[in-house]
Write an enzyme that holds these catalytic residues in place. Structure first.
Site, PDB file in Angstrom:
ATOM      1  N   GLY A  18       0.793  -1.226   0.000  1.00 28.95           N
ATOM      2  CA  GLY A  18       0.000   0.000   0.000  1.00 28.95           C
ATOM      3  C   GLY A  18       0.824   1.274   0.000  1.00 28.95           C
ATOM      4  CG  ASN A  20       1.786   3.367  -5.777  1.00 28.91           C
ATOM      5  OD1 ASN A  20       2.164   4.415  -6.312  1.00 28.91           O
ATOM      6  ND2 ASN A  20       2.375   2.195  -6.003  1.00 28.91           N
ATOM      7  NE  ARG A  96      -9.228 -11.749  -6.782  1.00 24.73           N
ATOM      8  CZ  ARG A  96      -8.466 -12.799  -6.443  1.00 24.73           C
ATOM      9  NH1 ARG A  96      -7.495 -12.667  -5.565  1.00 24.73           N
ATOM     10  NH2 ARG A  96      -8.662 -13.973  -6.997  1.00 24.73           N
ATOM     11  CG  LEU A  98     -11.184  -5.099 -11.065  1.00 27.02           C
ATOM     12  CD1 LEU A  98     -11.098  -3.580 -11.124  1.00 27.02           C
ATOM     13  CD2 LEU A  98     -11.941  -5.550  -9.827  1.00 27.02           C
ATOM     14  CG  ASN A 112      -3.773  -0.303 -12.383  1.00 26.85           C
ATOM     15  OD1 ASN A 112      -3.603  -0.454 -11.170  1.00 26.85           O
ATOM     16  ND2 ASN A 112      -3.114  -1.027 -13.275  1.00 26.85           N
ATOM     17  CG  HIS A 114       1.381  -1.461 -15.548  1.00 31.08           C
ATOM     18  ND1 HIS A 114       1.050  -2.715 -15.066  1.00 31.08           N
ATOM     19  CD2 HIS A 114       2.299  -1.657 -16.523  1.00 31.08           C
ATOM     20  CE1 HIS A 114       1.739  -3.635 -15.739  1.00 31.08           C
ATOM     21  NE2 HIS A 114       2.504  -3.018 -16.624  1.00 31.08           N
ATOM     22  CB  SER A 141       1.810   4.021 -17.337  1.00 35.41           C
ATOM     23  OG  SER A 141       2.977   3.786 -18.104  1.00 35.41           O
ATOM     24  CG  ASP A 150      -1.785  -3.753 -17.130  1.00 32.46           C
ATOM     25  OD1 ASP A 150      -2.453  -3.240 -16.212  1.00 32.46           O
ATOM     26  OD2 ASP A 150      -1.030  -4.725 -16.940  1.00 32.46           O
ATOM     27  CB  ALA A 178       8.957   7.260 -10.594  1.00 38.28           C
ATOM     28  CD  GLU A 179       4.812   2.028  -9.186  1.00 40.95           C
ATOM     29  OE1 GLU A 179       3.724   1.794  -8.622  1.00 40.95           O
ATOM     30  OE2 GLU A 179       5.654   1.140  -9.439  1.00 40.95           O
TER      31      GLU A 179
HETATM   32  C1  GRF Z   1       3.294  -1.092  -7.564  1.00 39.95           C
HETATM   33  O1  GRF Z   1       4.518  -1.258  -8.208  1.00 39.95           O
HETATM   34  C2  GRF Z   1       2.198  -0.992  -8.582  1.00 39.95           C
HETATM   35  O2  GRF Z   1       2.563  -0.299  -9.733  1.00 39.95           O
HETATM   36  C3  GRF Z   1       1.953  -2.443  -8.882  1.00 39.95           C
HETATM   37  O3  GRF Z   1       2.025  -3.086  -7.641  1.00 39.95           O
HETATM   38  C4  GRF Z   1       2.901  -2.351  -6.795  1.00 39.95           C
HETATM   39  C5  GRF Z   1       2.131  -2.034  -5.552  1.00 39.95           C
HETATM   40  O4  GRF Z   1       2.971  -1.491  -4.569  1.00 39.95           O
HETATM   41  N1  GRF Z   1       0.704  -2.638  -9.572  1.00 39.95           N
HETATM   42  P1  GRF Z   1       2.347  -0.806  -3.279  1.00 39.95           P
HETATM   43  O5  GRF Z   1       1.414  -1.831  -2.639  1.00 39.95           O
HETATM   44  O6  GRF Z   1       1.629   0.432  -3.708  1.00 39.95           O
HETATM   45  O7  GRF Z   1       3.521  -0.525  -2.396  1.00 39.95           O
END
Ligand code: GRF
Length: 211
Positions: A18, A20, A96, A98, A112, A114, A141, A150, A178-179
């Protein structure tokens, strides 16, 4: 500053750490952020991100899959989203796929993040695939979720340089940083855009209803 009432009601769906979700949550507490996190939901009751959200005072929901069909699990997730009057769903490491029906119900309000520069490397093992291809850059992205994995329209990307001797883990660690920047930025921009093109009454109660 927007009052809480005016802020877009966002749910974050997670399966694991979690980080992000945490980036979105803390961004939402900055002045002028146009969204707030009203629910963190997970298909895994033991997802560490759920405990973090609880500690931060955010409502959470565990919606496990065990002993349920996909339709039942998604029905329970939909009910949780409706109970929290969610307007927009942000997937953040929700592991998952969807169903087309669930995706259609949230069309245009389901994002989302990715860990690749889409359209490259849809699916899993993105960093290993970027390294294996000898790419000079990896990245992340944010995109709309559609029925095809995706493949929805990309709303924003950040490139991350691949360094000599990178492993999937070292590269993935930098991409994850970066995310965190990208998701909060793109989500805020998206919410501002939606509010600019929609009448106020649709901004306050566009929660999808079943049927
Ligand atoms: C992230 O790299 C996201 O892009 C991918 O799963 C990872 C989740 O990481 N889909 P977190 O749970 O947000 O730390």
């Amino acid at each position: 500053m927007s009052s809480d009432v005016q802020k877009m009601r966002v749910a974050v769906l997670i399966s694991g750490t979690g980080s992000n979700m945490a980036a979105l949550l803390y961004a939402s507490r900055l002045p002028d952020c146009p969204f707030r996190i009203v629910l963190v939901a997970s298909d895994r009751a033991d997802a560490p991100g759920l405990a973090l959200a609880q500690a931060e005072g955010v409502p959470t929901a565990a919606v496990p899959c065990a002993g349920r069909s996909q339709a039942e699990q998604e029905g329970a997730m939909q009910a949780a989203l409706e109970n929290s009057e969610v307007e927009l769903v942000a997937l953040a490491g929700y592991m998952r796929v969807l169903s087309p029906g669930f995706v259609a119900r949230w069309e245009g309000r389901l994002l989302n993040i990715h860990p690749s520069l889409l359209p490259k490397y849809k699916g899993l093992d993105t960093h290993a695939r970027a390294l294996g291809a000898g790419d000079a850059h990896a990245g992340c992205s944010v995109h709309f979720v559609t029925a095809e994995l995706d493949a929805g329209e990309v709303l924003g990307r950040i490139a991350v340089v691949v360094r000599p001797h990178d492993t999937p883990e070292t590269l993935g660690g930098r991409v994850l940083i970066a995310e965190h920047q990208l998701y909060a930025r793109v989500l805020a921009e998206f919410v501002r855009f939606r509010k600019s093109v929609q009448p106020p009454d649709q901004n306050t109660h566009p929660t999808p209803r079943s049927g």
